[in-house]
Every structure is written in C-alpha cells, then in structure tokens.
Scaffold this active site. Structure first.
Site: not given
Ligand code: GUN
Length: 280
Positions: A53, A97, A120
């Site tokens: 990311k 996350q 998100d």
């Molecule tokens: N863990 C797995 N997929 C995601 C996601 O799309 N966002 C976040 N914050 N954590 C994750």
C-alpha cells in the site's frame, strides 16, 4: 466458449496512472493526498499488504505514512493514535490494518476514525450509507470487484449472483453493490447447507471465504463470471478460493494472484484521492 481472464493487474495499473494525474492536479492546488496506515503487531501477511500500500501511494505521488505499533498496544493508545491522525490536516485517509491483535476491539477502533477520513469505508456511518444507497466511501475489495466486472461489460441486471462469505470487509458490501446493480443476490456462508446448489444457479459468483479451492469447477454454471477474492498460501504458493479447473467452465475468471488483489490497492488510493479532492 473460452474463458475471459479478468486482468486486475493491468486494470489496476491503468487506474493508478489516472490517479497519478489527479494527484498532480491536486498538488498544483497545494494539496498532497495523504494516506496513513496503522499496523498493530507483526502479522507477516499484513506486513506485506501494508508495504505494498505504501509503495503504491508513493508511486502515485501521494504522501504515505505507516504507523507501526507493538503487539501489546492498548486500546487507548490505538485510539489516541487514530485521533491524532483525525486532527492531522495532511492526512486524507486513515486505514487500520485488520485483523487487530485479539485483545483489541476492532469495532471501537473503526468507530474512532473520522468518517470523512475512512479510506476503507468500514466506519458504521459509511457502511450505513452504503446500505441506504447513499453516496459514500465504498470498501476497497468489493469496489474493485465491481470495477473488474464493469471492465468486461459482464451483464448484471436481472442476473443471479452468489456471494460466498459474509464478512463486513467483503461479503456484506459486495452483496449490497451487486443488489444495487440489479442482481438477485444470495449470500452463502459457513452455515449454508448446500453451497453447490446455490453456486450452480449463479451467473456471477464472488468467492470470499479464505479456503483454497472451495469453489470447484463442477459447482459452476457454464459461462458464469467468477470473482476470486481468496488469497491463500498453500505450500508457499498463493492460490485463491476457486479451483484452477474453473477456467474450463467459467465465462470470466479473475486470476490469483493478479486479479482482485491489485484492484483493492488501486481502490484504496482512489478512496484517498477522492477524500483529498473533497478537501481541496
Ligand atoms: N485486512 C484484509 N483486507 C483489509 C482491508 O481491505 N482493509 C483493512 N484495513 N484491513 C484488511
């Protein structure tokens, strides 16, 4: 009928090039889109996601900040960090996350994020707006799946869709988006009695379970569009939730890797750029 590969890697690249141009325009106006990612603990899979990311942000010309917090972080310390980012004018998007270490309350953490900085779309206010059909931040993975379907003009209106998995991150928002697109949606999950019977009726299948090969070729309706959200490590190799033989039956199929994964990152950048555009 040959199966069309839904190339998420190529589409994500194209989207990211477009976003880099939008970032350049924002910078001319004195706004640099900024994404902050909070990673608590040292889950190796999360480490990789978070690193990817950050790299993607920087390639698009965005500001990226990764905040690493130790495994034993308290709820209070985590929320304090979130509040600091809420107040930081250089940060447009905040992502915590998931999964968090077990002693932390995920829901309370997500609630602490300012809804307008929720990259998100996991804040209950944004999730509620999606449910109500209002304009809002759409969770990255389902948004990326919809974009993949649109890129190949897969017909959705009036079609049968089956979403396998009922998570807040993928399954539930995915079902809402498919419903908005005119699909008749069935959500299957661990308590579903006859998964194969449901999947067999589907024109569109979204597999988001995290079990390698749970969707087999014999379960599929010939010509179905199959979106594989699974990222599983089997003997050191990354595989999806859909068996490889599905390509012999499906009309469209996302590869793993190179399907949904790169799209999730592109949509995260898009959500952050859109937040920065609102700020500008
Ligand atoms: N863990 C797995 N997929 C995601 C996601 O799309 N966002 C976040 N914050 N954590 C994750």
């Amino acid at each position: 009928m040959a199966c069309v590969k839904l190339d998420g890697k190529a589409l994500a690249m194209e989207i990211r090039e477009g976003l880099a141009r939008r970032v350049a325009t924002l910078k001319e106006r004195g706004v640099t889109p900024g994404l902050a990612v909070i990673l608590v603990g040292n889950d190796p899979a999360s480490e990789i996601y978070v690193r990817n990311k950050g790299i993607a942000c920087e390639k698009a010309g965005m500001r990226s900040e990764t905040i690493r917090m130790p495994e034993e972080t308290t709820q209070e310390a985590l929320e304090e960090q979130i509040r600091a980012l809420n107040a930081d004018p250089g940060i447009d998007g905040i992502l915590v996350q998931l999964p968090l270490p077990k002693h932390l309350d995920e829901r309370r953490a997500l609630n602490a994020i300012l809804p307008e900085k929720d990259a998100d779309g996991f804040h209950p206010m944004n999730a509620g707006k999606l449910l109500a059909g209002e304009e809002t931040v759409i969770p990255c993975t389902p948004k990326g799946c919809m974009r993949l379907l649109a890129s190949a003009d897969v017909p959705l209106s009036g079609k049968e869709a089956v979403v396998v998995g009922r998570s807040n991150i993928v399954g539930k928002p995915m079902a809402l988006l498919l419903m908005q697109a005119g699909c008749t949606v069935t959500v299957c999950h661990s308590k579903t009695r006859d998964l194969a019977a449901h999947v067999r009726r589907a024109d569109v299948v979204v597999a988001a379970v995290g079990k390698p090969g749970i969707i087999t070729a014999d379960m599929l309706k010939p010509g179905a569009a199959v979106i594989d959200v699974g990222i599983n490590r089997v003997d050191g190799k990354v595989t999806g939730d859909v068996a490889t033989e599905a390509a012999e039956v499906a009309g469209w199929l996302t590869p793993v890797p190179g399907g949904v994964g790169p799209m999730t990152i592109a949509m995260l950048l898009e959500n952050t750029v859109e937040a920065a555009e609102r700020r500008a």
